[in-house]
Design a protein around this motif. Sequence first.
Motif, PDB file in Angstrom:
ATOM      1  N   UNK A  85       0.820  -1.204   0.000  1.00  0.00           N
ATOM      2  CA  UNK A  85       0.000   0.000   0.000  1.00  0.00           C
ATOM      3  C   UNK A  85       0.858   1.260   0.000  1.00  0.00           C
ATOM      4  N   UNK A  86       1.995   1.200   0.664  1.00  0.00           N
ATOM      5  CA  UNK A  86       2.918   2.347   0.611  1.00  0.00           C
ATOM      6  C   UNK A  86       3.371   2.601  -0.825  1.00  0.00           C
ATOM      7  N   UNK A  87       3.481   1.535  -1.600  1.00  0.00           N
ATOM      8  CA  UNK A  87       3.858   1.663  -2.997  1.00  0.00           C
ATOM      9  C   UNK A  87       2.686   1.889  -3.929  1.00  0.00           C
ATOM     10  N   UNK A  88       1.482   2.126  -3.367  1.00  0.00           N
ATOM     11  CA  UNK A  88       0.272   2.389  -4.149  1.00  0.00           C
ATOM     12  C   UNK A  88      -0.082   1.238  -5.087  1.00  0.00           C
ATOM     13  N   UNK A  89       0.262   0.019  -4.696  1.00  0.00           N
ATOM     14  CA  UNK A  89      -0.135  -1.143  -5.487  1.00  0.00           C
ATOM     15  C   UNK A  89      -1.660  -1.254  -5.493  1.00  0.00           C
ATOM     16  N   UNK A  90      -2.209  -1.708  -6.600  1.00  0.00           N
ATOM     17  CA  UNK A  90      -3.657  -1.898  -6.672  1.00  0.00           C
ATOM     18  C   UNK A  90      -4.110  -3.065  -5.803  1.00  0.00           C
ATOM     19  N   UNK A  91      -3.308  -4.103  -5.746  1.00  0.00           N
ATOM     20  CA  UNK A  91      -3.745  -5.245  -4.958  1.00  0.00           C
ATOM     21  C   UNK A  91      -2.658  -6.264  -4.750  1.00  0.00           C
ATOM     22  N   UNK A  92      -2.959  -7.219  -3.903  1.00  0.00           N
ATOM     23  CA  UNK A  92      -2.136  -8.404  -3.699  1.00  0.00           C
ATOM     24  C   UNK A  92      -2.907  -9.585  -4.254  1.00  0.00           C
ATOM     25  N   UNK A  93      -2.258 -10.331  -5.115  1.00  0.00           N
ATOM     26  CA  UNK A  93      -2.872 -11.496  -5.740  1.00  0.00           C
ATOM     27  C   UNK A  93      -2.383 -12.748  -5.024  1.00  0.00           C
ATOM     28  N   UNK A  94      -3.321 -13.541  -4.515  1.00  0.00           N
ATOM     29  CA  UNK A  94      -2.990 -14.752  -3.775  1.00  0.00           C
ATOM     30  C   UNK A  94      -3.310 -15.978  -4.621  1.00  0.00           C
TER      31      UNK A  94
ATOM     32  N   UNK B 123      -6.027   0.457   3.875  1.00  0.00           N
ATOM     33  CA  UNK B 123      -7.287   1.128   3.567  1.00  0.00           C
ATOM     34  C   UNK B 123      -7.694   0.942   2.116  1.00  0.00           C
ATOM     35  N   UNK B 124      -6.739   0.848   1.219  1.00  0.00           N
ATOM     36  CA  UNK B 124      -7.027   0.861  -0.214  1.00  0.00           C
ATOM     37  C   UNK B 124      -6.686  -0.434  -0.940  1.00  0.00           C
ATOM     38  N   UNK B 125      -5.783  -1.210  -0.430  1.00  0.00           N
ATOM     39  CA  UNK B 125      -5.256  -2.370  -1.127  1.00  0.00           C
ATOM     40  C   UNK B 125      -6.345  -3.398  -1.416  1.00  0.00           C
ATOM     41  N   UNK B 126      -6.425  -3.860  -2.673  1.00  0.00           N
ATOM     42  CA  UNK B 126      -7.348  -4.920  -3.029  1.00  0.00           C
ATOM     43  C   UNK B 126      -6.717  -6.285  -2.828  1.00  0.00           C
ATOM     44  N   UNK B 127      -7.559  -7.335  -2.819  1.00  0.00           N
ATOM     45  CA  UNK B 127      -7.069  -8.687  -2.569  1.00  0.00           C
ATOM     46  C   UNK B 127      -7.739  -9.664  -3.536  1.00  0.00           C
ATOM     47  N   UNK B 128      -6.959 -10.185  -4.464  1.00  0.00           N
ATOM     48  CA  UNK B 128      -7.460 -11.196  -5.381  1.00  0.00           C
ATOM     49  C   UNK B 128      -7.133 -12.574  -4.844  1.00  0.00           C
ATOM     50  N   UNK B 129      -8.142 -13.362  -4.523  1.00  0.00           N
ATOM     51  CA  UNK B 129      -7.946 -14.659  -3.875  1.00  0.00           C
ATOM     52  C   UNK B 129      -8.343 -15.782  -4.824  1.00  0.00           C
TER      53      UNK B 129
END
Length: 450
Positions: free
Chosen positions: A36-45, A86-92
């Motif tokens: 999130x500090x790097x303004x990534x759209x999300x973490x993909x799991x 607050x903003x990070x999305x999560x693709x599971x």
Amino acid sequence: MNCVGHIQHGLWTHPRDRSSEYTTIGYWQHLARTAERGLFDGIFLADIVGVYDVQEGSRDPSLRHAVQTPINDPFLVVPVMAAVTEHLGFGVTANATYEPPYLLARRFSTLDHLTGGRAGWNIVTGYLDSAAKAMGLSEQVKHDDRYESAEEYLEVIYNLLEGSWDDDAVVRDRAGRVYTRPEKVRAVRHEGKRFRLDAIHLSEPSPQRTPVLFQAGASSRGRDFAARHAECVFLAGPTNDHTRRTVADTRARAAAQGRGRDDLLFFLSRTAVVGRTRAEAEEKFAEYRRYASYEGALAHFAASTGIDFSGYDPDEPLRYEKNDAINSMLESVTIDSDETWTLRKIFGPRGLGSRNPPLVGSAEEVADELIRIVEETDIDGFNLSRVVTPEGLEDFVDLVVPILQERGAYKREYAPGTFREKLFGPGRARLPQSHPAARFRPRPAAIAAE
């Protein structure tokens, strides 16, 4: 991936790598805060529900080298990451072959509620015989049959998430002692080839209703599926030309389904080893190389393609063999490629225990290369796989992101809204009308003419 070794196999042995801490909450929260500090759209799991046991006809290489085994449930780490972001999305990743749709729909509604509309679903159908046997089958469902089953599976999911509850079903009327208006909730009745259902969806409507839909199938059947259902498509093309052709083909298939060009985003899988100078990056890469595992990479590749390569000479040209594993992976280096590929070429001196060589260079060089790839392939972004954790992500955030921002190729702040709105723009919290899920939404009551 909720495991030790994901794509770059063997790097868990590096003295600064912390991936063996994957069983701790602190590991995942640091990862999320950094992204999130790097303004990534999300973490993909990513996820698997079997074990890689094709190479040498044994699970031993995967166990020995931690090739995505042991592995834990990807869903359970999302709330602990959402709690500190607050903003990070999560693709599971969730498997449509083995997960009952009724329960999966509730799990995604729950996740979307808990994250405030930041849930995404990577739709997979599986490709491991070991997973099928673990789930009580003698062998896995045939490749194309899995996609046929997934079509019906999604029909059930869409009906539950989009059609069971009206937007105004929940009123929370304390004075009237009514939480939900029963007439605004309807049962989903489905009688299909593989699934039967007569039930209401158990969860009240979440911010996005349906999570952001990810898909990674690159075979012809997989592209058809992505063109119809996916919002975000993951690619792993061996060349920019191959990637460009795949993007163009999938977009054309989506257009034939009545979907717009802006309805799909494409993300290319890449890895980066970054330094302040090229010399620093090359030194870091040489250090990492000493810990990479060719045996681990081969165990992963064998399971992905469904071929035991223990009888192959390293310099023998690869041959296409159709089976029920990931057809597109072998297609891309055989019938879809003008080059001759061998195991040595795939896992050559620029590899890091995987089939994809990393981008190695100064932050400026890596930024230039990422921009060039986007221009040449028409992709929308990247899915960065980890190398040494967490320093690889920290290097990218601290060194590459500022340069991409300076060049106008990367956002400087998050947009408000749900995961889908961050990816597709304001007002897109839910799937658009062009998506097949929209037909399961209840139609507005007809207004009687006076």
